[in-house]
Scaffold this motif. Structure first.
Motif, PDB file in Angstrom:
ATOM      1  N   VAL A  88       2.771  62.171 -24.903  1.00  7.47           N
ATOM      2  CA  VAL A  88       4.490  62.585 -25.014  1.00  7.47           C
ATOM      3  C   VAL A  88       4.415  62.762 -26.462  1.00  7.47           C
ATOM      4  N   VAL A  89       5.247  63.854 -26.853  1.00  8.60           N
ATOM      5  CA  VAL A  89       5.424  64.209 -28.352  1.00  8.60           C
ATOM      6  C   VAL A  89       6.978  63.904 -28.772  1.00  8.60           C
ATOM      7  N   THR A  90       7.152  63.299 -29.773  1.00  6.66           N
ATOM      8  CA  THR A  90       8.762  62.988 -30.019  1.00  6.66           C
ATOM      9  C   THR A  90       8.914  63.608 -31.586  1.00  6.66           C
ATOM     10  N   CYS A 109       2.073  53.815 -14.977  1.00  6.22           N
ATOM     11  CA  CYS A 109       3.039  55.124 -14.398  1.00  6.22           C
ATOM     12  C   CYS A 109       3.221  56.081 -15.803  1.00  6.22           C
ATOM     13  N   ALA A 110       3.533  57.312 -15.367  1.00  7.07           N
ATOM     14  CA  ALA A 110       3.841  58.139 -16.408  1.00  7.07           C
ATOM     15  C   ALA A 110       5.182  58.160 -16.825  1.00  7.07           C
ATOM     16  N   VAL A 111       5.276  58.154 -18.175  1.00  5.23           N
ATOM     17  CA  VAL A 111       6.840  58.134 -18.672  1.00  5.23           C
ATOM     18  C   VAL A 111       7.241  59.664 -18.351  1.00  5.23           C
ATOM     19  N   LYS A 112       8.680  59.614 -18.282  1.00  6.09           N
ATOM     20  CA  LYS A 112       9.057  60.803 -17.683  1.00  6.09           C
ATOM     21  C   LYS A 112      10.198  61.475 -18.702  1.00  6.09           C
ATOM     22  N   ILE A 120      11.320  56.622 -21.858  1.00  2.00           N
ATOM     23  CA  ILE A 120      11.510  55.851 -20.559  1.00  2.00           C
ATOM     24  C   ILE A 120      10.413  56.018 -19.415  1.00  2.00           C
ATOM     25  N   CYS A 121      10.224  54.969 -18.944  1.00  2.33           N
ATOM     26  CA  CYS A 121       9.050  54.918 -17.819  1.00  2.33           C
ATOM     27  C   CYS A 121       9.822  54.721 -16.599  1.00  2.33           C
ATOM     28  N   ASP A 125      11.379  51.037 -15.433  1.00  2.68           N
ATOM     29  CA  ASP A 125      12.605  50.936 -16.520  1.00  2.68           C
ATOM     30  C   ASP A 125      12.159  50.533 -17.917  1.00  2.68           C
ATOM     31  N   SER A 126      10.520  50.458 -18.194  1.00  3.58           N
ATOM     32  CA  SER A 126      10.207  49.839 -19.654  1.00  3.58           C
ATOM     33  C   SER A 126      10.617  51.012 -20.507  1.00  3.58           C
TER      34      SER A 126
END
Length: 159
Positions: A88-90, A109-112, A120-121, A125-126
């Motif tokens: 993930v790039v921010t 799980c993959a964050v979305k 957010i996962c 909800d992590s």
């Protein structure tokens, strides 16, 4: 009368079945939970808190790597998940780009989503900081691993 007395199964067969089911269950559990160990040759930094995984517009990217996106594809205060590359790039602040593993440290799980500076996962909800990958809300207890990116002009490359 129990079902065992109607259809007796020899003890060794029951033991064999239970062992096979137990081994399969263990394999599924280990796969779902993931691992904190980095494979050798990984491009992730040792720690998200080390400040690694950061690139600013104009940084020279060196050679090689996978081009992920244009800088204009990453919104300020947000980001984008690259599922095929597992990152993930921010862009937490204008012109500063960060990269992290897209694999949640809770159960893999993959964050979305990336909204208002938070990654957010969807599974439990992590939530993680888009600035440094640290946990802002559990159940995850460990930060997302930093990944190495470079920004050369308007191109973001996974190192």
């Amino acid at each position: 009368m129990t079902s065992e007395s109607l259809h007796p199964v020899p003890a060794p067969a029951r033991r064999t079945i239970m062992t096979a089911v137990g081994a399969a269950g263990l394999a599924v559990a280990l796969t779902a939970c993931g691992s904190d160990d980095e494979p050798s040759g990984s491009t992730a930094n040792e720690s998200a808190s080390s400040g690694g995984g950061e690139a600013t517009a104009g940084d020279s990217g060196g050679t090689g790597g996978t081009v992920l996106a244009k800088t204009t594809d990453i919104p300020e205060g947000g980001g984008k998940v690259f599922a095929d590359q597992g990152v993930v790039v921010t862009q937490p602040t204008a012109g500063t780009y960060k990269a992290f593993s897209s694999k949640c440290t809770h159960q893999g799980c993959a964050v979305k989503d990336i909204t208002d500076g938070v990654i957010i996962c969807p599974c439990h909800d992590s939530r993680f900081s888009a600035t440094d990958g640290s946990v802002t809300k559990g159940p995850a207890t460990q930060a997302l691993a930093a990944a190495n990116i470079t920004v050369d002009g308007d191109s973001i490359t996974l190192a």
